[in-house]
Design a protein around this motif. Sequence first.
Motif, PDB file in Angstrom:
ATOM      1  N   THR A  62       0.409   5.640  -1.580  1.00  0.00           N
ATOM      2  CA  THR A  62       0.066   6.740  -0.695  1.00  0.00           C
ATOM      3  C   THR A  62       0.475   8.035  -1.442  1.00  0.00           C
ATOM      4  OG1 THR A  62       2.231   6.614   0.470  1.00  0.00           O
ATOM      5  CG2 THR A  62       0.444   5.454   1.601  1.00  0.00           C
ATOM      6  N   GLU A  63       1.567   7.933  -2.093  1.00  0.00           N
ATOM      7  CA  GLU A  63       1.743   9.473  -2.697  1.00  0.00           C
ATOM      8  C   GLU A  63       0.858   9.634  -3.901  1.00  0.00           C
ATOM      9  OE1 GLU A  63       6.115   9.935  -3.007  1.00  0.00           O
ATOM     10  OE2 GLU A  63       6.265   8.199  -1.963  1.00  0.00           O
ATOM     11  N   ASN A  89      11.198   1.602   2.326  1.00  0.00           N
ATOM     12  CA  ASN A  89       9.980   1.641   3.058  1.00  0.00           C
ATOM     13  C   ASN A  89      10.205   2.824   3.956  1.00  0.00           C
ATOM     14  OD1 ASN A  89       7.510   0.310   3.366  1.00  0.00           O
ATOM     15  ND2 ASN A  89       7.880   0.212   5.371  1.00  0.00           N
ATOM     16  N   SER A 141       5.810  -1.987   1.757  1.00  0.00           N
ATOM     17  CA  SER A 141       4.984  -2.988   2.534  1.00  0.00           C
ATOM     18  C   SER A 141       5.707  -3.004   3.985  1.00  0.00           C
ATOM     19  CB  SER A 141       4.910  -4.132   1.851  1.00  0.00           C
ATOM     20  OG  SER A 141       4.442  -5.246   2.451  1.00  0.00           O
ATOM     21  N   SER A 142       4.476  -3.209   4.956  1.00  0.00           N
ATOM     22  CA  SER A 142       4.952  -3.251   6.190  1.00  0.00           C
ATOM     23  C   SER A 142       5.414  -4.963   6.421  1.00  0.00           C
ATOM     24  CB  SER A 142       3.890  -3.145   7.355  1.00  0.00           C
ATOM     25  OG  SER A 142       2.615  -3.921   7.021  1.00  0.00           O
ATOM     26  N   ASP A 171       8.731   3.173   7.274  1.00  0.00           N
ATOM     27  CA  ASP A 171       9.080   2.651   8.496  1.00  0.00           C
ATOM     28  C   ASP A 171       9.855   1.522   8.398  1.00  0.00           C
ATOM     29  OD1 ASP A 171       7.367   4.683   9.834  1.00  0.00           O
ATOM     30  OD2 ASP A 171       5.780   3.769   8.716  1.00  0.00           O
ATOM     31  N   HIS A 199      -3.739  -9.913  -4.250  1.00  0.00           N
ATOM     32  CA  HIS A 199      -4.956  -9.837  -3.423  1.00  0.00           C
ATOM     33  C   HIS A 199      -6.071  -9.349  -4.193  1.00  0.00           C
ATOM     34  CE1 HIS A 199      -2.432  -9.096   0.549  1.00  0.00           C
ATOM     35  NE2 HIS A 199      -2.611 -10.626   0.149  1.00  0.00           N
ATOM     36  N   ALA A 250       0.817  -1.235  -0.038  1.00  0.00           N
ATOM     37  CA  ALA A 250       0.078   0.005   0.033  1.00  0.00           C
ATOM     38  C   ALA A 250       0.653   1.169  -0.120  1.00  0.00           C
ATOM     39  CB  ALA A 250      -0.944   0.033   1.274  1.00  0.00           C
ATOM     40  N   ILE A 274      -4.817  -3.397  -4.865  1.00  0.00           N
ATOM     41  CA  ILE A 274      -6.113  -3.612  -5.581  1.00  0.00           C
ATOM     42  C   ILE A 274      -6.376  -2.241  -6.738  1.00  0.00           C
ATOM     43  CG2 ILE A 274      -6.936  -5.279  -4.028  1.00  0.00           C
ATOM     44  CD1 ILE A 274      -9.007  -3.163  -3.258  1.00  0.00           C
ATOM     45  N   ASP A 275      -5.433  -1.489  -6.502  1.00  0.00           N
ATOM     46  CA  ASP A 275      -5.979  -0.284  -6.996  1.00  0.00           C
ATOM     47  C   ASP A 275      -5.602  -0.037  -8.550  1.00  0.00           C
ATOM     48  OD1 ASP A 275      -3.094   0.493  -7.188  1.00  0.00           O
ATOM     49  OD2 ASP A 275      -3.110   1.230  -5.269  1.00  0.00           O
ATOM     50  N   PHE A 279      -2.594   0.825   5.082  1.00  0.00           N
ATOM     51  CA  PHE A 279      -3.207   0.083   6.122  1.00  0.00           C
ATOM     52  C   PHE A 279      -2.725   0.454   7.528  1.00  0.00           C
ATOM     53  CE2 PHE A 279      -5.562  -3.582   4.029  1.00  0.00           C
ATOM     54  CZ  PHE A 279      -6.760  -2.733   3.633  1.00  0.00           C
ATOM     55  N   ARG A 280      -1.345   0.343   7.555  1.00  0.00           N
ATOM     56  CA  ARG A 280      -0.783   0.416   8.831  1.00  0.00           C
ATOM     57  C   ARG A 280       0.062   1.685   9.174  1.00  0.00           C
ATOM     58  NH1 ARG A 280      -1.127  -4.505   7.106  1.00  0.00           N
ATOM     59  NH2 ARG A 280      -2.346  -5.918   8.185  1.00  0.00           N
ATOM     60  N   ALA A 315       8.865   6.483  -1.473  1.00  0.00           N
ATOM     61  CA  ALA A 315       9.196   5.577  -2.732  1.00  0.00           C
ATOM     62  C   ALA A 315       9.095   6.373  -3.871  1.00  0.00           C
ATOM     63  CB  ALA A 315       8.369   4.152  -2.905  1.00  0.00           C
ATOM     64  N   GLN A 350       0.393  -6.362  -3.729  1.00  0.00           N
ATOM     65  CA  GLN A 350      -0.916  -6.641  -2.815  1.00  0.00           C
ATOM     66  C   GLN A 350      -1.761  -5.648  -2.923  1.00  0.00           C
ATOM     67  OE1 GLN A 350       0.940  -7.299   1.478  1.00  0.00           O
ATOM     68  NE2 GLN A 350       2.805  -6.393   0.560  1.00  0.00           N
TER      69      GLN A 350
HETATM   70  P1  NAD Z   1       0.683  -1.505   5.192  1.00  0.00           P
HETATM   71  O1  NAD Z   1      -0.221  -0.529   5.344  1.00  0.00           O
HETATM   72  O2  NAD Z   1       0.678  -2.778   6.055  1.00  0.00           O
HETATM   73  O3  NAD Z   1       2.283  -1.043   5.128  1.00  0.00           O
HETATM   74  C1  NAD Z   1       2.400   0.079   4.206  1.00  0.00           C
HETATM   75  C2  NAD Z   1       3.898   0.419   4.539  1.00  0.00           C
HETATM   76  O4  NAD Z   1       4.343   1.307   3.508  1.00  0.00           O
HETATM   77  C3  NAD Z   1       4.148   1.038   5.979  1.00  0.00           C
HETATM   78  O5  NAD Z   1       5.046   0.369   6.397  1.00  0.00           O
HETATM   79  C4  NAD Z   1       4.548   2.559   5.577  1.00  0.00           C
HETATM   80  O6  NAD Z   1       5.704   2.834   6.391  1.00  0.00           O
HETATM   81  C5  NAD Z   1       5.099   2.388   4.008  1.00  0.00           C
HETATM   82  N1  NAD Z   1       4.815   3.838   3.333  1.00  0.00           N
HETATM   83  C6  NAD Z   1       3.935   4.516   3.366  1.00  0.00           C
HETATM   84  N2  NAD Z   1       3.716   5.351   2.250  1.00  0.00           N
HETATM   85  C7  NAD Z   1       5.117   5.267   1.775  1.00  0.00           C
HETATM   86  C8  NAD Z   1       5.865   5.961   0.912  1.00  0.00           C
HETATM   87  N3  NAD Z   1       5.286   6.799   0.502  1.00  0.00           N
HETATM   88  N4  NAD Z   1       7.140   5.331   0.464  1.00  0.00           N
HETATM   89  C9  NAD Z   1       7.492   4.305   1.165  1.00  0.00           C
HETATM   90  N5  NAD Z   1       6.909   3.562   2.247  1.00  0.00           N
HETATM   91  C10 NAD Z   1       5.526   4.238   2.375  1.00  0.00           C
HETATM   92  O7  NAD Z   1       0.380  -2.254   3.691  1.00  0.00           O
HETATM   93  P2  NAD Z   1       0.801  -3.685   3.107  1.00  0.00           P
HETATM   94  O8  NAD Z   1       2.206  -4.013   3.394  1.00  0.00           O
HETATM   95  O9  NAD Z   1       0.488  -3.270   1.441  1.00  0.00           O
HETATM   96  O10 NAD Z   1      -0.260  -4.693   3.508  1.00  0.00           O
HETATM   97  C11 NAD Z   1      -1.586  -4.241   3.774  1.00  0.00           C
HETATM   98  C12 NAD Z   1      -2.678  -4.832   2.568  1.00  0.00           C
HETATM   99  O11 NAD Z   1      -3.281  -3.415   2.321  1.00  0.00           O
HETATM  100  C13 NAD Z   1      -2.553  -5.462   1.523  1.00  0.00           C
HETATM  101  O12 NAD Z   1      -3.042  -6.539   1.664  1.00  0.00           O
HETATM  102  C14 NAD Z   1      -3.199  -4.544   0.478  1.00  0.00           C
HETATM  103  O13 NAD Z   1      -4.069  -5.433  -0.044  1.00  0.00           O
HETATM  104  C15 NAD Z   1      -4.001  -3.517   1.406  1.00  0.00           C
HETATM  105  N6  NAD Z   1      -4.345  -2.328   0.613  1.00  0.00           N
HETATM  106  C16 NAD Z   1      -3.904  -2.082  -0.528  1.00  0.00           C
HETATM  107  C17 NAD Z   1      -4.477  -0.559  -0.885  1.00  0.00           C
HETATM  108  C18 NAD Z   1      -4.040  -0.289  -2.363  1.00  0.00           C
HETATM  109  O14 NAD Z   1      -4.640  -1.034  -3.370  1.00  0.00           O
HETATM  110  N7  NAD Z   1      -3.629   0.821  -2.600  1.00  0.00           N
HETATM  111  C19 NAD Z   1      -4.476   0.624   0.006  1.00  0.00           C
HETATM  112  C20 NAD Z   1      -4.572  -0.098   1.529  1.00  0.00           C
HETATM  113  C21 NAD Z   1      -4.504  -1.350   1.692  1.00  0.00           C
END
Ligand code: NAD
Length: 251
Positions: free
Chosen positions: A29-30, A215, A194-195, A217, A121, A25, A105-106, A36-37, A233, A103
Amino acid sequence: MDGKAVDRVVELLSRASQTYALTGAGVSTESGIPDFRSPGTGLWSNPEACSLATGEAFRRDPARFYRFFLPLWRDYRRAQPNPAHLALAELEKLGRLRGIITQNIDGLHRKAGSRVVWEVHGHLEHLICTRCQRPAPFALADEAWEKGDLPPRCSCGGVLRPQVVLFGEPMAADFHRVLVFLRQGCDLLLVIGSSLMVYPVAGLVDYARQLVIINQDPTPVDERATVVLRGRAGEILPRIVSGLRARLLPG
Ligand code: NAD
């Protein structure tokens, strides 16, 4: 940003022949999609999200499920790729990346132009009927939302569901497809945003001979990585790709 670590990743990428990326995820975010976390902003800080994101919650009350998730997914479908997605697409064009395991879905890796993408996913491309199993356009969910007539239904009357993997459900077919490739060899895996807390995806790092983690964190496998780059990223990946381009295509 640590310039030496960027150079080290450029070096690894130019030597490796079986490189894959594993994204989460954080790569989106950008593009305005919350992960999620991340503390405070992550979707899991909302307890309703946790209790509704299960196959059982969907079957019990699909209208409630859609009322919660559909506004988020409509935003995902409107989002645009950011420099991280574009850099990964460029890495594939340069012949240095065999594919992206995501992971997310976007659908943003495909929108950015990446061709080999495994969506382990699931995705939001279309819906599927829980009764007759026929696919249906995602636009039916948008229409049902606008008419206030959730859940969306198939022409056979069955409830339509998104093709996303909910908690308690088996992984998408892409997960099994990617295992076949990774078992043939993976000398470098770039883990981005990814966390690494969600299994079985987090276990894919075990197939890689070398790991690079990008990442914001810390993750539980940082100490096993050859290089860890802490930061955004969308800033780090374009730096890596321009370093690689300069190395592969001098002048
Ligand atoms: P997660 O939320 O557990 O972890 C995201 C990680 O990304 C965090 O450790 C955070 O520090 C890091 N992060 C956030 N912004 C960042 C950036 N700009 N650059 C670098 N690192 C950054 O997400 P996950 O590990 O993907 O697992 C959670 C589940 O979330 C997955 O199964 C996924 O299907 C789902 N999900 C998907 C979306 C999407 O499709 N965009 C959005 C939310 C959740």
